[in-house]
Design a protein around this motif. Sequence first.
Motif, short mmCIF file in Angstrom:
data_model
loop_
_atom_site.label_atom_id
_atom_site.label_comp_id
_atom_site.label_asym_id
_atom_site.label_seq_id
_atom_site.Cartn_x
_atom_site.Cartn_y
_atom_site.Cartn_z
N LEU A 180 0.83 -1.20 0.00
CA LEU A 180 0.00 0.00 0.00
C LEU A 180 0.87 1.26 0.00
N ASN A 181 0.80 1.99 -1.08
CA ASN A 181 1.59 3.23 -1.20
C ASN A 181 0.75 4.48 -1.00
N GLN A 182 -0.56 4.32 -1.02
CA GLN A 182 -1.44 5.48 -0.89
C GLN A 182 -2.22 5.42 0.42
N PRO A 183 -2.61 6.57 0.96
CA PRO A 183 -3.40 6.59 2.21
C PRO A 183 -4.74 5.92 1.99
N GLY A 184 -5.31 5.44 3.06
CA GLY A 184 -6.62 4.82 2.97
C GLY A 184 -6.93 3.99 4.19
N GLU A 185 -7.94 3.17 4.09
CA GLU A 185 -8.39 2.36 5.22
C GLU A 185 -8.21 0.88 4.91
N ARG A 212 4.51 0.23 10.60
CA ARG A 212 5.09 0.43 9.27
C ARG A 212 4.20 1.19 8.29
N ALA A 213 2.95 1.42 8.65
CA ALA A 213 2.03 2.07 7.70
C ALA A 213 1.24 3.17 8.39
N ALA A 214 1.94 4.23 8.75
CA ALA A 214 1.30 5.34 9.47
C ALA A 214 0.25 6.03 8.61
N HIS A 215 0.35 5.87 7.29
CA HIS A 215 -0.60 6.52 6.38
C HIS A 215 -1.90 5.73 6.24
N ILE A 216 -1.98 4.57 6.91
CA ILE A 216 -3.15 3.70 6.80
C ILE A 216 -3.99 3.74 8.08
N ILE A 217 -5.29 3.83 7.92
CA ILE A 217 -6.22 3.77 9.05
C ILE A 217 -6.77 2.35 9.15
N ASN A 244 -12.75 5.04 1.13
CA ASN A 244 -11.40 4.81 0.62
C ASN A 244 -10.77 3.57 1.23
N VAL A 245 -11.37 2.41 1.01
CA VAL A 245 -10.80 1.15 1.50
C VAL A 245 -9.76 0.67 0.50
N VAL A 246 -8.52 0.51 0.98
CA VAL A 246 -7.42 0.11 0.10
C VAL A 246 -6.92 -1.30 0.41
N GLY A 247 -7.39 -1.88 1.53
CA GLY A 247 -6.91 -3.22 1.87
C GLY A 247 -7.89 -3.99 2.73
N ILE A 248 -7.89 -5.32 2.57
CA ILE A 248 -8.70 -6.21 3.39
C ILE A 248 -7.83 -7.39 3.83
N TYR A 249 -7.89 -7.69 5.11
CA TYR A 249 -7.15 -8.82 5.67
C TYR A 249 -8.15 -9.76 6.32
N ASN A 250 -8.17 -11.02 5.88
CA ASN A 250 -9.13 -12.00 6.40
C ASN A 250 -8.39 -13.15 7.06
N THR A 251 -8.76 -13.49 8.30
CA THR A 251 -8.06 -14.56 9.01
C THR A 251 -8.75 -15.91 8.93
#
Length: 339
Positions: A180-185, A212-217, A244-251
């Motif tokens: 992730l290089n851009q800000p977002g959630e 490591r990703a201060a630009h990410i909420i 602005n969802v830029v990522g999803i993590y599923n466990t």
Amino acid sequence: MKKPTLEMLAKMAGVGVATVDRVLNERGGVSPEKAQKVLLAAQSLGLKRVLPDVYQHPWQIEVILSANISHFFQTMAGEFSQLADTLGYRRITLHRTFFPENQPEKLAEHLYQCCDKRDGIVVFAQDYPVIYEALEHCKAQGVPVITIVTDLPDAARLCHVGINQLQAGRTAGLMMSKMLNQPGEVIMVSGSFDYRAHRQRIEGFHDVMQQRAAHIILREVLLGLDDRAIIGSLLEQSLQRSKNVVGIYNTGLGNSEIGKVLDNYNLSGKCTFITYELYSVTRSQLQNNILSLTLDQNARQHAQLATELLLRHLESGLIPDTYREGKVDFRLVTPENAD
């Protein structure tokens, strides 16, 4: 002369009372060497009963897994069966039981019952007090238990077999932060927190993303309870509240549903998606640029290590290191190595 007791026989033979009971009542699951010691002790103390011949009955092994329909547990159940077939019916008899993930009390009750008829147990269990109490009972009865996939720290278990779940979560966080290089959630979707594995995956991911990703909420964790409909609904609601969802993590479960929701919101290929296991669904998602990365736990190695460590303990009394000998290495799979 005082009538010999099980305790007296156990002390003379240098074994546990449960072992003496198994030998005298021909319940099986005792090595020939130990059985011979018990029979010699019985003869020496003049036990007045017909003594059995020394015979190595097949070990009675109980494998308790999740009843959810995930590819991982279905595959692991099959691997255990194949291993039992390979070892042969004269060495091991495998019993598989599947419990819904919302029934820890029933699972604990089943563990108590297993102590009367099984030589060893492999269990995927919730982090609940009743489970710890049941495992303490198993130990007192001389029945070794191996926890698999999700650990129960400080429980009365022989050892644990599985990947380092905290490390897996941290690895997922590292990969997400680099993608992730851009800000977002980023939205986190988790299986039941009754299982330590899911809590560790979320903890590791959260910690590394914060570092490591201060630009990410990081949005609140969506607890899907391993229910596909709930996972899809919760993700829909979360995306409706975010622009602005830029990522999803599923466990855990729900990769198909997550893929459908991403497609509905025109986010397929635009949103970094990381999950677990390599199977038909995730392989297709990788090939179609829906999924960015999956961490595969290697179900076969789980079954192999659990079986080997339990048999080694039953047959020779060797006690494995709590984590080292049962450690399973996870594998990172991308579209480039998904075949």
